[in-house]
Motif scaffolding. Structure first.
Motif, PDB file in Angstrom:
ATOM      1  N   LEU A 156      24.548  -8.127  -8.329  1.00 30.11           N
ATOM      2  CA  LEU A 156      25.770  -7.401  -9.106  1.00 30.11           C
ATOM      3  C   LEU A 156      26.041  -8.338  -9.948  1.00 30.11           C
ATOM      4  O   LEU A 156      26.591  -7.998 -10.747  1.00 30.11           O
ATOM      5  N   SER A 157      25.349  -8.784 -10.549  1.00 32.38           N
ATOM      6  CA  SER A 157      25.355  -9.941 -12.367  1.00 32.38           C
ATOM      7  C   SER A 157      25.280  -9.402 -12.925  1.00 32.38           C
ATOM      8  O   SER A 157      25.618  -9.731 -14.169  1.00 32.38           O
ATOM      9  N   VAL A 158      24.204  -7.855 -12.840  1.00 27.92           N
ATOM     10  CA  VAL A 158      23.778  -6.824 -13.754  1.00 27.92           C
ATOM     11  C   VAL A 158      25.335  -6.780 -14.675  1.00 27.92           C
ATOM     12  O   VAL A 158      24.938  -6.230 -15.681  1.00 27.92           O
ATOM     13  N   LEU A 159      25.841  -5.940 -13.597  1.00 27.89           N
ATOM     14  CA  LEU A 159      27.071  -5.629 -13.870  1.00 27.89           C
ATOM     15  C   LEU A 159      27.560  -6.765 -14.972  1.00 27.89           C
ATOM     16  O   LEU A 159      28.415  -6.128 -15.776  1.00 27.89           O
ATOM     17  N   THR A 160      28.171  -7.778 -14.370  1.00 21.32           N
ATOM     18  CA  THR A 160      29.013  -8.824 -14.842  1.00 21.32           C
ATOM     19  C   THR A 160      28.367  -8.885 -16.449  1.00 21.32           C
ATOM     20  O   THR A 160      29.161  -8.734 -17.735  1.00 21.32           O
TER      21      THR A 160
END
Length: 399
Positions: free
Chosen positions: A205-209
């Protein structure tokens, strides 16, 4: 974490940089062996050109899947172990392609090969992490030179082996090379501690962040996706053009056209130097313009071998030069998240490639070579127009 101060023992010397460049080339070549063989595979499995083109699309979609699910693990796990495990699975997938009795099974195993061939994209940020800030563009350029040569030479090797030994031999040999590479990397790559301790789900999910918070990353993603879509549109359809009148070239001759892209691969060091000297912005529009011009030239003079050759050189210079500028820029953003930054960038990059190959294969069936070139030229022009919206100076926070 700044690699220039926190990890001096891991700084790559010239030999290690060469080894990593070689490994990147060998790994990424696996998803390009089919390109000069498309006409042969269509005849062997008795399917249409569009169905054969699906092989390239599915391989690239597999690569995008691996980028999403596997490459972020480079921030979570010890990278040497991850790299060697992925290399073994790639070898097994290549053996599966070699054994495929139907086009459906070929496509499935090609998809699996694409998923694990992303080991190359674990190696690139590994090299960038080990490099100091002052030499990052040069190191990334050298490693990417190996990766790009792997892409280009894959077509030459594949076509030549297929003519001599048949298309299945291409994949048996590739599987053997991956096993040898696994042994080499297990012995020579340094151990490196994980960069993140967050759970796998949060890591993804941190990729999207990162994409939401970093405008430079978003901009470079768009440039990269446009360039690779154009690149894939060309290499998906050029075998059909060259196999027909007035050329009538065999697989080996079609594969040799990949050698023309060596100019683009050798441009990697030049592009890396442009970045290190602060000329990324001017270099970007130059390389984007080359992409558009190459397709105009090849569309107008489709039956001129000289025009096709010049077009390939311009296309590869544009795509590969822009790729080096993109990656050199994004690896300055967050040193602790370089694998996830790679995931964000390269996932969109290969989704762009998959869309380009699928769109070009479809257009070729209805509009021939002119339709494929119209798509590629439009992509190049879009990159130039997007560049006009770029702020005069884009910087990243010091690391």
């Amino acid at each position: 974490m700044n690699p220039s101060t926190d990890a001096p023992s891991l700084r790559p010397n010239d030999l290690l940089t060469f080894i990593m460049a070689l490994a990147c080339g060998v790994a990424v070549a696996n998803i390009y062996y089919a390109q000069p063989l498309l006409d042969t595979l269509a005849r062997y499995f008795d399917v249409g050109q569009g169905s054969a083109g699906v092989i390239i699309t599915m391989t690239q979609l597999g690569y995008a899947t691996g980028l999403i699910l596997l490459v972020p693990l480079g921030d979570l796990l010890e990278r040497r172990r991850l790299i060697t495990a992925m290399s073994v699975v790639t070898a097994l997938s290549l053996a599966g392609i070699a054994l495929s009795p139907t086009i459906e099974l070929f496509i499935v195993t090609a998809l699996a090969t694409g998923v694990t061939a992303v080991v190359a994209q674990v190696l690139v940020p590994f090299a960038a992490h080990m490099a100091s800030d002052a030499e990052r563009g040069r190191v990334v350029g050298r490693v990417m030179t190996g990766l790009l040569l792997g892409i280009l030479l894959a077509r030459v090797v594949s076509g030549s082996i297929a003519d001599l030994l048949g298309w299945r031999a291409v994949y048996w040999i590739a599987a053997g090379i991956m096993i040898l590479q696994t042994i080499m990397l297990a012995r020579l790559l340094p151990k490196e501690p994980a960069q993140s301790a967050m759970p796998y789900g949060r890591l993804l999910l941190s990729v999207l962040t990162l994409m939401r918070e970093e405008p430079l990353l978003r901009r470079r993603i768009f440039y990269g996706a446009l360039g690779f879509a154009a690149f894939s549109a060309f290499w998906t359809t050029i075998p059909f053009l060259l196999a027909q009148a007035p050329y009538h070239y065999p697989d080996s001759m079609i594969g040799l056209f990949g050698l023309l892209g060596v100019a683009g691969a050798l441009c990697a060091n030049f592009a890396g130097s442009l970045h290190d000297r602060g000329h990324s912005r001017s270099g970007t529009v130059l390389f984007q313009a080359m992409i558009g011009v190459s397709f105009v030239l090849m569309a107008v003079y489709a039956h001129s071998l000289a025009a096709i050759i010049l077009g390939i050189i311009l296309l590869d210079l544009g795509v590969q030069g822009n790729q080096i500028l993109n990656q050199s820029a994004i690896y300055q953003i967050r040193p602790d998240a370089r694998s996830r930054i790679t995931t964000a960038y390269m996932t969109c990059y290969f989704l762009g490639g998959a869309a380009g190959s699928a769109g070009a294969a479809y257009l070729y069936q209805f509009a021939g070579w002119s339709g494929a070139c119209a798509l590629g030229g439009t992509l190049g022009l879009t990159g130039v127009l997007f560049w006009l919206t770029e702020p005069p100076r884009q910087s990243v926070k010091p690391v």
